[in-house]
Design a protein around this motif. Sequence first.
Motif, mmCIF file in Angstrom:
data_model
loop_
_atom_site.group_PDB
_atom_site.id
_atom_site.type_symbol
_atom_site.label_atom_id
_atom_site.label_comp_id
_atom_site.label_asym_id
_atom_site.label_seq_id
_atom_site.Cartn_x
_atom_site.Cartn_y
_atom_site.Cartn_z
ATOM 1 N N LEU A 271 0.826 -1.211 0.000
ATOM 2 C CA LEU A 271 0.000 0.000 0.000
ATOM 3 C C LEU A 271 0.860 1.261 0.000
ATOM 4 C CD1 LEU A 271 -2.779 -1.132 2.501
ATOM 5 C CD2 LEU A 271 -3.023 -0.784 0.035
ATOM 6 N N ALA A 272 1.954 1.237 0.735
ATOM 7 C CA ALA A 272 2.857 2.391 0.741
ATOM 8 C C ALA A 272 3.479 2.596 -0.637
ATOM 9 C CB ALA A 272 3.949 2.184 1.778
ATOM 10 N N GLY A 273 3.767 1.506 -1.330
ATOM 11 C CA GLY A 273 4.416 1.595 -2.626
ATOM 12 C C GLY A 273 3.512 2.051 -3.750
ATOM 13 N N ILE A 274 2.195 1.999 -3.543
ATOM 14 C CA ILE A 274 1.261 2.424 -4.594
ATOM 15 C C ILE A 274 0.538 3.713 -4.205
ATOM 16 C CG2 ILE A 274 0.928 0.074 -5.466
ATOM 17 C CD1 ILE A 274 -1.707 -0.027 -3.917
ATOM 18 N N ALA A 275 1.111 4.444 -3.292
ATOM 19 C CA ALA A 275 0.594 5.756 -2.876
ATOM 20 C C ALA A 275 -0.806 5.678 -2.274
ATOM 21 C CB ALA A 275 0.601 6.740 -4.052
ATOM 22 N N ALA A 276 -1.093 4.572 -1.584
ATOM 23 C CA ALA A 276 -2.339 4.450 -0.820
ATOM 24 C C ALA A 276 -1.997 3.847 0.530
ATOM 25 C CB ALA A 276 -3.353 3.594 -1.559
ATOM 26 N N PRO A 277 -1.185 4.562 1.327
ATOM 27 C CA PRO A 277 -0.646 3.966 2.562
ATOM 28 C C PRO A 277 -1.732 3.551 3.544
ATOM 29 C CG PRO A 277 -0.270 6.340 2.504
ATOM 30 C CD PRO A 277 -0.762 5.955 1.147
ATOM 31 N N LEU A 278 -1.383 2.547 4.355
ATOM 32 C CA LEU A 278 -2.313 2.016 5.346
ATOM 33 C C LEU A 278 -2.717 3.112 6.331
ATOM 34 C CD1 LEU A 278 -3.665 -0.611 6.415
ATOM 35 C CD2 LEU A 278 -1.685 -0.853 7.922
ATOM 36 N N HIS A 279 -4.010 3.288 6.488
ATOM 37 C CA HIS A 279 -4.546 4.292 7.393
ATOM 38 C C HIS A 279 -5.074 3.656 8.680
ATOM 39 C CE1 HIS A 279 -6.616 7.937 8.686
ATOM 40 N NE2 HIS A 279 -7.723 7.234 8.829
ATOM 41 N N ALA A 280 -5.662 2.469 8.558
ATOM 42 C CA ALA A 280 -6.205 1.758 9.710
ATOM 43 C C ALA A 280 -6.333 0.290 9.356
ATOM 44 C CB ALA A 280 -7.569 2.325 10.108
ATOM 45 N N TRP A 281 -6.292 -0.570 10.369
ATOM 46 C CA TRP A 281 -6.541 -1.991 10.117
ATOM 47 C C TRP A 281 -7.239 -2.617 11.301
ATOM 48 C CZ3 TRP A 281 -4.341 -6.230 12.779
ATOM 49 C CH2 TRP A 281 -3.290 -5.921 13.657
ATOM 50 N N TYR A 282 -8.006 -3.659 11.000
ATOM 51 C CA TYR A 282 -8.820 -4.332 11.996
ATOM 52 C C TYR A 282 -8.682 -5.850 11.823
ATOM 53 C CZ TYR A 282 -11.390 0.161 11.657
ATOM 54 O OH TYR A 282 -11.756 1.483 11.593
ATOM 55 N N GLY A 283 -9.022 -6.579 12.864
ATOM 56 C CA GLY A 283 -9.203 -8.017 12.765
ATOM 57 C C GLY A 283 -10.672 -8.334 12.574
ATOM 58 N N VAL A 284 -10.959 -9.408 11.863
ATOM 59 C CA VAL A 284 -12.327 -9.871 11.650
ATOM 60 C C VAL A 284 -12.376 -11.362 11.981
ATOM 61 C CG1 VAL A 284 -14.186 -10.200 9.969
ATOM 62 C CG2 VAL A 284 -12.748 -8.145 9.862
ATOM 63 N N ARG A 285 -13.358 -11.773 12.749
ATOM 64 C CA ARG A 285 -13.503 -13.161 13.215
ATOM 65 C C ARG A 285 -12.346 -13.521 14.140
ATOM 66 N NH1 ARG A 285 -14.964 -15.988 7.864
ATOM 67 N NH2 ARG A 285 -13.211 -17.338 8.410
ATOM 68 N N VAL A 286 -12.325 -12.878 15.263
ATOM 69 C CA VAL A 286 -11.312 -13.176 16.281
ATOM 70 C C VAL A 286 -11.717 -14.413 17.078
ATOM 71 C CG1 VAL A 286 -10.124 -12.317 18.330
ATOM 72 C CG2 VAL A 286 -10.648 -10.750 16.443
ATOM 73 N N PHE A 287 -12.962 -14.431 17.570
ATOM 74 C CA PHE A 287 -13.422 -15.516 18.429
ATOM 75 C C PHE A 287 -14.360 -16.500 17.721
ATOM 76 C CE2 PHE A 287 -12.817 -11.895 21.465
ATOM 77 C CZ PHE A 287 -11.715 -12.422 22.120
#
Length: 233
Positions: free
Chosen positions: A173-189
């Motif tokens: 994402l950093a290399g394509i000029a759309a850097p990571l802004h936020a991230w989440y986990g899905v289906r933890v439990f």
Amino acid sequence: MARQLDEQIAGRFPVGRRLRVLDVGMGRGAQALRLARLGHQVTGVEQDATMIAAAREAVAREPEGIRERVRLVQGDGRDTGVHFLPGSFDVVLCHAVLMYVEEPDPLVAGLARMLAPGGLLSLLVRNGDALAMRPGLTGDWAGALAAFDTTAYRNRLGRDVRADRLASLTATLAGIAAPLHAWYGVRVFTDTVADDAALPDDLPALLAVEERAGRTDPYRGVAALLHLCGVRG
């Protein structure tokens, strides 16, 4: 995941703004329809003929005002440059698609090109840093040991697919000029719950726990899926 996406949209765009949304690999169109009902203009792309037929049936059952906001295109997510001009969308979704793509970087780069400046790219991927969790929690010790050293796995449909590591996608994402802004986990439990399991009576509490875990370390890091949100510079 829908709550996570809505949080990111609300944090980036003015309230009431009607966004141009591209949903690549939309499946039966659940997310596309949800966003169209919220007032956004949505274009869905899906390669599978059965899936897009189901999406068209679902759209046809909607009121006219919602139907007018949805456009469906049968195609491969890798050919977005053929159908759309660069910068045509405010939000691009690519959920549960990258696991079927042998080399994801060109696809992700093509999706980022579809974004207008400041646009949001939403990716849902299998978590390559936690592949041992599912076999481990189900007592498949040989499978868990093997999963530590690979990003390949067999999904519940019996298909051999691949996972993505957070660090690798962050670099992409950093290399394509759309850097990571936020991230989440899905289906933890809930990752080991059967696909055909009935919804529990305490579903609101379950969702509240999953939503909290999906944004909280260290829990989000061992989720079955990762939801990554990049922003186009």
